[in-house]
Design a protein around this motif. Sequence first.
Motif, PDB file in Angstrom:
ATOM      1  N   SER A  57      69.348   9.075 -28.858  1.00  0.00           N
ATOM      2  CA  SER A  57      68.526   9.412 -27.689  1.00  0.00           C
ATOM      3  C   SER A  57      67.702   8.216 -27.232  1.00  0.00           C
ATOM      4  CB  SER A  57      67.604  10.587 -28.036  1.00  0.00           C
ATOM      5  OG  SER A  57      66.751  10.890 -26.956  1.00  0.00           O
ATOM      6  N   SER A  61      68.306   6.365 -23.531  1.00  0.00           N
ATOM      7  CA  SER A  61      67.249   6.362 -22.513  1.00  0.00           C
ATOM      8  C   SER A  61      67.289   5.115 -21.635  1.00  0.00           C
ATOM      9  CB  SER A  61      65.880   6.480 -23.185  1.00  0.00           C
ATOM     10  OG  SER A  61      65.588   5.325 -23.960  1.00  0.00           O
ATOM     11  N   ASN A  78      64.779   4.194 -16.074  1.00  0.00           N
ATOM     12  CA  ASN A  78      64.436   5.592 -16.333  1.00  0.00           C
ATOM     13  C   ASN A  78      62.945   5.754 -16.583  1.00  0.00           C
ATOM     14  OD1 ASN A  78      67.030   6.707 -16.072  1.00  0.00           O
ATOM     15  ND2 ASN A  78      67.568   6.158 -18.174  1.00  0.00           N
ATOM     16  N   TYR A  79      62.360   4.815 -17.316  1.00  0.00           N
ATOM     17  CA  TYR A  79      60.930   4.917 -17.630  1.00  0.00           C
ATOM     18  C   TYR A  79      60.062   4.632 -16.406  1.00  0.00           C
ATOM     19  CZ  TYR A  79      62.349   5.091 -22.512  1.00  0.00           C
ATOM     20  OH  TYR A  79      62.910   5.458 -23.707  1.00  0.00           O
ATOM     21  N   GLY A 289      70.576  10.466 -19.554  1.00  0.00           N
ATOM     22  CA  GLY A 289      69.801   9.248 -19.764  1.00  0.00           C
ATOM     23  C   GLY A 289      68.335   9.465 -19.434  1.00  0.00           C
ATOM     24  N   TYR A 290      68.088  10.126 -18.316  1.00  0.00           N
ATOM     25  CA  TYR A 290      66.705  10.414 -17.914  1.00  0.00           C
ATOM     26  C   TYR A 290      66.060  11.411 -18.869  1.00  0.00           C
ATOM     27  CZ  TYR A 290      62.826  11.110 -14.661  1.00  0.00           C
ATOM     28  OH  TYR A 290      61.585  11.159 -14.077  1.00  0.00           O
ATOM     29  N   SER A 292      66.777  11.732 -21.983  1.00  0.00           N
ATOM     30  CA  SER A 292      66.503  10.990 -23.212  1.00  0.00           C
ATOM     31  C   SER A 292      65.217  10.191 -23.105  1.00  0.00           C
ATOM     32  CB  SER A 292      67.676  10.061 -23.542  1.00  0.00           C
ATOM     33  OG  SER A 292      68.859  10.800 -23.791  1.00  0.00           O
ATOM     34  N   ALA A 293      64.932   9.652 -21.919  1.00  0.00           N
ATOM     35  CA  ALA A 293      63.675   8.937 -21.711  1.00  0.00           C
ATOM     36  C   ALA A 293      62.492   9.891 -21.853  1.00  0.00           C
ATOM     37  CB  ALA A 293      63.669   8.283 -20.332  1.00  0.00           C
ATOM     38  N   THR A 296      62.056  10.593 -25.504  1.00  0.00           N
ATOM     39  CA  THR A 296      61.478   9.444 -26.209  1.00  0.00           C
ATOM     40  C   THR A 296      59.967   9.375 -26.010  1.00  0.00           C
ATOM     41  OG1 THR A 296      63.553   8.217 -25.935  1.00  0.00           O
ATOM     42  CG2 THR A 296      61.577   6.944 -26.465  1.00  0.00           C
TER      43      THR A 296
END
Length: 318
Positions: A57, A61, A78-79, A289-290, A292-293, A296
């Motif tokens: 994960s 991200s 993403n962040y 992916g988003y 997972s961010a 995180t």
Amino acid sequence: MQAKTSKTAAAPVMHTRQVGWWSLLKRNLYLSRHYYVLMAPFMLIFFMFTVIPVGISLGLSFFHFNMLEFPRFVGWQNYSRLFLNDDVFLIALKNTLLFAVITGPVSYIACFLFAWIINELSPKVRAVMTLVFYAPSISGNVFFIWLIIFSGDSYGYMNGFLMRLGVILEPIQWLSNEKYVLGIVILVQLWLSLGTSFLAFIAGLQTIDRSLVEAGTVDGIKNRWQELWYITLPSMRPQLMFGAVMQITASFAVAEISIALAGFPSVNYAAHTVVTHLMDFGTIRFEMGYASAIATVLFALMLGTNIFTQKMLRKIGE
């Protein structure tokens, strides 16, 4: 020439230390081999279903991945989108931190105080009271009773009670009004949180050596508060740490209660949390992916809070 000689002399010493450390490690592993064999099944499952997914994960991200196309590396995009362009996430983050600040410490202290009081009762009464406090956390979807209490018609217990007293003239839509819905979800979460931590504290109080209390009286312990701070709490550090981890996890991971009471999404995202935001992007939009961010960031919040809590618990009894 002298410097070269000193380096040459230091090399065997360092090599000896490395060899000594390696041999000591192998010896300890050999002597404790039975424990490692017994731990192996759990550690294998833990790594397969916890450590590896967390690592995947974290790596995912940094990618754009919609489960249809091959992952595409996007770096910190993403962040940056999460904190700069996603207003709903900021609302969810604010609500989650509010949950953590209120339900975490309040429920943790309440669990301990109730456990401390109940521990002084007779064994039969203590067993009954322990069941009463622990029952909500093991009763499945028992929190649905709050849907009846805060029902938006005149048959709801809260509306009926307030209308009978003359406080209100018409029913309030408790779970559809953004002014009330977050407070109601926090209240229900507090009610449900008197569970596992409470049971751990009861167990910890039962294992305290009474000779420590007698020795403390001889050393100058004058009242129950001093006994609590210098004897009871230091003797319960493992249970206190376990309870803190459970309360932190529960306060940051609020989702099911919010969805059941306030809907998904709630009105104007008033009861939206980080976990419900994660569910939105992970299980509905499939932007993995988003999602997972988001996961995180939530993991970092939990980890940081746990580290802070450990430091605070080390100061008990000082």
